[in-house]
Design a protein around this motif. Structure first.
Motif, PDB file in Angstrom:
ATOM      1  N   GLY A 134      42.101  37.468  34.834  1.00  0.00           N
ATOM      2  CA  GLY A 134      40.916  38.270  35.157  1.00  0.00           C
ATOM      3  C   GLY A 134      41.210  39.747  34.992  1.00  0.00           C
ATOM      4  O   GLY A 134      41.738  40.176  33.964  1.00  0.00           O
ATOM      5  N   LEU A 135      40.899  40.510  36.026  1.00  0.00           N
ATOM      6  CA  LEU A 135      41.146  41.947  35.974  1.00  0.00           C
ATOM      7  C   LEU A 135      42.631  42.251  35.787  1.00  0.00           C
ATOM      8  O   LEU A 135      43.489  41.563  36.345  1.00  0.00           O
ATOM      9  CB  LEU A 135      40.669  42.590  37.283  1.00  0.00           C
ATOM     10  CG  LEU A 135      40.146  44.014  37.092  1.00  0.00           C
ATOM     11  CD1 LEU A 135      38.679  43.987  36.697  1.00  0.00           C
ATOM     12  CD2 LEU A 135      40.330  44.843  38.342  1.00  0.00           C
ATOM     13  N   ILE A 136      42.919  43.246  34.969  1.00  0.00           N
ATOM     14  CA  ILE A 136      44.297  43.720  34.806  1.00  0.00           C
ATOM     15  C   ILE A 136      44.301  45.242  34.957  1.00  0.00           C
ATOM     16  O   ILE A 136      43.284  45.887  34.726  1.00  0.00           O
ATOM     17  CB  ILE A 136      44.884  43.330  33.425  1.00  0.00           C
ATOM     18  CG1 ILE A 136      43.901  43.681  32.292  1.00  0.00           C
ATOM     19  CG2 ILE A 136      45.254  41.854  33.371  1.00  0.00           C
ATOM     20  CD1 ILE A 136      44.421  43.370  30.905  1.00  0.00           C
ATOM     21  N   ASN A 144      39.357  41.961  46.899  1.00  0.00           N
ATOM     22  CA  ASN A 144      40.816  42.067  46.864  1.00  0.00           C
ATOM     23  C   ASN A 144      41.294  43.056  45.809  1.00  0.00           C
ATOM     24  O   ASN A 144      42.220  43.831  46.040  1.00  0.00           O
ATOM     25  CB  ASN A 144      41.425  40.690  46.627  1.00  0.00           C
ATOM     26  CG  ASN A 144      41.058  39.722  47.728  1.00  0.00           C
ATOM     27  OD1 ASN A 144      41.157  40.054  48.906  1.00  0.00           O
ATOM     28  ND2 ASN A 144      40.599  38.536  47.360  1.00  0.00           N
ATOM     29  N   GLU A 145      40.658  43.024  44.638  1.00  0.00           N
ATOM     30  CA  GLU A 145      40.987  44.014  43.609  1.00  0.00           C
ATOM     31  C   GLU A 145      40.741  45.425  44.158  1.00  0.00           C
ATOM     32  O   GLU A 145      41.556  46.332  43.978  1.00  0.00           O
ATOM     33  CB  GLU A 145      40.117  43.801  42.350  1.00  0.00           C
ATOM     34  CG  GLU A 145      40.673  42.837  41.320  1.00  0.00           C
ATOM     35  CD  GLU A 145      40.344  41.380  41.603  1.00  0.00           C
ATOM     36  OE1 GLU A 145      39.978  41.054  42.748  1.00  0.00           O
ATOM     37  OE2 GLU A 145      40.496  40.548  40.676  1.00  0.00           O
ATOM     38  N   ALA A 146      39.610  45.574  44.853  1.00  0.00           N
ATOM     39  CA  ALA A 146      39.286  46.897  45.418  1.00  0.00           C
ATOM     40  C   ALA A 146      40.312  47.308  46.462  1.00  0.00           C
ATOM     41  O   ALA A 146      40.684  48.488  46.554  1.00  0.00           O
ATOM     42  CB  ALA A 146      37.886  46.871  46.027  1.00  0.00           C
ATOM     43  N   GLU A 147      40.794  46.346  47.238  1.00  0.00           N
ATOM     44  CA  GLU A 147      41.821  46.650  48.233  1.00  0.00           C
ATOM     45  C   GLU A 147      43.104  47.138  47.557  1.00  0.00           C
ATOM     46  O   GLU A 147      43.747  48.074  48.015  1.00  0.00           O
ATOM     47  CB  GLU A 147      42.128  45.406  49.085  1.00  0.00           C
ATOM     48  CG  GLU A 147      41.030  45.035  50.076  1.00  0.00           C
ATOM     49  CD  GLU A 147      41.113  45.823  51.373  1.00  0.00           C
ATOM     50  OE1 GLU A 147      40.548  46.931  51.410  1.00  0.00           O
ATOM     51  OE2 GLU A 147      41.747  45.342  52.327  1.00  0.00           O
ATOM     52  N   LEU A 148      43.475  46.495  46.465  1.00  0.00           N
ATOM     53  CA  LEU A 148      44.712  46.910  45.776  1.00  0.00           C
ATOM     54  C   LEU A 148      44.549  48.290  45.133  1.00  0.00           C
ATOM     55  O   LEU A 148      45.502  49.067  45.071  1.00  0.00           O
ATOM     56  CB  LEU A 148      45.120  45.865  44.736  1.00  0.00           C
ATOM     57  CG  LEU A 148      45.522  44.492  45.300  1.00  0.00           C
ATOM     58  CD1 LEU A 148      46.091  43.603  44.204  1.00  0.00           C
ATOM     59  CD2 LEU A 148      46.535  44.628  46.436  1.00  0.00           C
TER      60      LEU A 148
END
Lengths: 457, 457
Positions: free
Chosen positions: A303-305, A160-164
């Motif tokens: 988590g990731l920001i 999902n992070e990669a999608e964003l």
């Protein structure tokens, strides 16, 4: 005669006239198009929320910046105690039950909690609506402004992070705005304070380094010191922060620094995974910068920001986001991990204007103005304009039998690119004399030829 | 653990989830498309207005229905007098300077007055934004709802009325919603009371007959009598109102009735002109009905008025509008005639739902879900999805390595019409096994064939 008021906008609010709207629509429609291409489903929530939903979600300062709506009717009748003795602050909850939304995230969390049984998770939701903050208005900061969010909630996968990230790249590629996307992880920040032996000072640490760009290292160091950091800790931090290198060398450095710190290593592994997944997206990802100094102010990230910046107007961020694990917990739905990205649409527009990145956009909706000398011409104009519209050629009829010069001046002021004149000869031949405003080029065309000619323009 | 609140929407407000938004977007985009085709330029005004702009524009009842925003900070400190002694009503202006817009018309008038020097008149403006009213919520009536307006201001030509009629016809033709458009003129109503010898009772007359549909003739007659109409006047009116006929025979009847009454004859001539101009628009205009009983509640209309109704769900109007001569006068700009039309978007959506007029609309944004069994498949899915998006095929990547069954259930619940599976063989061959959900049809396609296949779907 009574004295007339000179009307004004409420402080910190703006009108958007046709010209401004054309620029805004250009940016909004590109962003919306990419939101859709990535499968985000649009929702809208109301501007008015119960204050019980909003209060306590944005910190004390946020609570004060909420616009609150006076209860309807005899709002004083239900007040317990004397208003003056209570004072403004204590009286407020007794006379105002509703407020205006402050962001799109809290209403989204409420929506997810309320509709959990109908939603297919992971839920890709986009939302583009105004929000309101009773901030002191200043250049580029308004009390009413749009937010533009995309979130994927109900999955902890780093896909999902990669999608964003792919969404970010595709939007700014379309806008032709050069950007960097700075990424970090809250877990890495936590790992750093752990290793410094300052685990308990995490919040103060994040708050302080969030200001690094604005106030510089010396001021941050002072703030850290004031919050209980020891000199040796601050020195170690400075040494770490002074490191410059590629994403890969930064990851190496931190892997050493963390040694066996689980949280730090977990954050680092996530960064590596996300960078690997992002590199599959087909975009040039050289603008993805891992920077472990990035903190992001908001407390709900876990988590990731990340933060997006314009390369050419680097001051301030134009995109922000990250992963959160507990956004919906306040509304009775725990363990619902999600990741979101917010496009700072107002600032993006400002930056694009500054860099002159807007293509030449036609401000008038109409491509053609039809004008005439008499009632017979008027009748033909009304008929032709409706034929043009059916062929998807926006057009309007000049409403008056007036000097032709006047209608040309009107077209010029409004920016309508073509004017079609219908005189006696045109009525007889069922034609239109069409003139292109920018170069004076003129053609006499039958109605079907006019439709063809304008379609190609 | 603290007790969690069960969140709710503020009373009279609604969320719009993806399904509802898909229906709304369908209607909004058709209306917007026609607004543009007719040359209307979009503006937006802020939700928050100074109460000095809003107050006194909607009558006493309207003033009470305005949502008012509590002033920021120590709002009680500036109050002169004791709040309790003042009471709710007198205190209000001292603690609330701002409110939420009640309609789009008053903010539009303010906008025109403030920007008069930059606007090319006649100005065709469209505006689609929510408004707020502190009404008692009931079925189909909300406290926050969209209005959808188009106005042509700065011209008194009846060509503009004809343009708005063509706009009406083209929008409902596209929506496939059968309508009638009832037209009348305020001047005709004035002519009627003149001829009855009741010129001074015009306002009471208009207010009473505006309720004819709802309360019936007997109740209207009672109200007229209570307001000072004589029995012979009421009888004459009843006789007039009982007349049924075509537009032409009604015009004949009134021409007789008015004799030499200037205002009435002027209104009648305007109706004739507008019907003649409208008949040039190329639509079937047999749904244009001249009805001299139509009054319209709003007081600012001065000329032609109209009301659109669904033929098949005739209760209530779905469109309203008319000509006004003095809308901007309150803001210091007199003599600015205009004509407007307002599409009751919320009611149009309700009627279309009732009549099942919505085409089958895909609720999910994505046309294709990509799913896989392992990391290699995931990598290929990320890559392919971004190729699909570049080819304008909305798609999403299932975020987890999970049982394929789970991703199919997800696609089914979300309404994604196609699922692409990437297994070992597909990775080896660089293909995707794509399945159409509704019929189970399956194909193994190369990436370029997949793009072609999905583009055609």
């Amino acid at each position: 005669m009574k004295v007339l008021q000179k009307p004004t906008n409420a402080r910190g609010t703006r009108d958007f006239g046709p010209k401004e709207m054309a620029l805004r629509s250009y940016v909004f429609s590109i962003i919306k198009g990419h939101f859709e291409a990535f499968g985000f489903q649009t929702i809208e929530t109301p501007a008015i929320e119960n204050l019980s939903v909003l209060t306590g979600k944005y910190g004390d300062e946020g609570d004060q910046l909420l616009f609150k709506i006076v209860n309807s009717g005899d709002y004083l009748s239900k007040v317990i105690g004397d208003p003056l003795a209570l004072g403004s602050k204590a009286l407020l909850p007794q006379i105002a039950e509703k407020g205006l939304r402050y962001d799109l995230t809290v209403p989204f969390a409420r929506f997810v909690a309320m509709n959990r049984n109908d939603i297919a998770f992971p839920f890709r939701r986009s939302q583009i609506q105004p929000v309101w903050r009773a901030d002191r208005p200043q250049k580029g900061r308004y009390r009413e402004f749009y937010q533009c969010d995309a979130d994927i909630i109900g999955s902890d996968s780093l896909v999902n992070e990669a999608e964003l990230i792919a969404l970010f790249q595709s939007i700014f590629e379309s806008l032709k705005l050069r950007t960097n996307l700075i990424i970090n992880s809250r877990k890495i920040l936590a790992g750093i304070v752990d290793r410094l032996g300052a685990t308990d000072l995490f919040v103060a640490f994040a708050v302080a380094i969030d200001k690094l760009d604005k106030i510089g290292w010396d001021a941050v160091a002072l703030e850290l010191s004031a919050n209980g950091f020891q000199t040796n800790q601050i020195d170690a931090l400075q040494k770490l922060f002074n490191f410059e290198g590629t994403n890969a060398t930064k990851i190496e450095l931190l892997a050493d620094f963390f040694a066996d710190n689980t949280l730090g290593l977990e954050g680092l592994a996530e960064i590596q995974t996300v960078l690997r997944l992002a590199d599959l997206n087909g975009f040039d990802n050289s603008n993805l910068i891992f920077d472990f100094k990035l903190a992001r102010g908001l407390s709900y990230y876990t988590g990731l920001i990340y933060e997006g910046k314009s390369v050419d107007v680097p001051f301030g961020s134009i995109v922000g986001g990250g992963r959160y694990d507990n956004l919906t917990a306040a509304f009775g739905l725990p363990n619902m991990s999600g990741v979101g990205i917010s496009f700072g649409i107002e600032r993006i527009i400002d930056v694009m204007r500054e860099l002159d990145l807007f293509p030449s956009i036609q401000i008038s909706a109409s491509k053609l103005l039809l004008t005439y000398f008499d009632e017979a011409g008027q009748a033909l104009a009304i008929n032709i304009s409706n034929q043009l519209r059916k062929a998807n050629i926006p057009s309007e009829v000049y409403p008056d039998i007036a000097k032709i010069k006047k209608s040309f001046e009107f077209a010029d002021k409004k920016g309508i690119p073509f004017v079609g004149v219908i005189g006696d000869q045109e009525i007889k031949d069922q034609t239109v004399s069409v003139k292109e405003m920018k170069n004076g080029e003129q053609h006499v065309l039958s109605i079907s030829d006019l439709i063809q000619y304008m379609s190609a323009k």
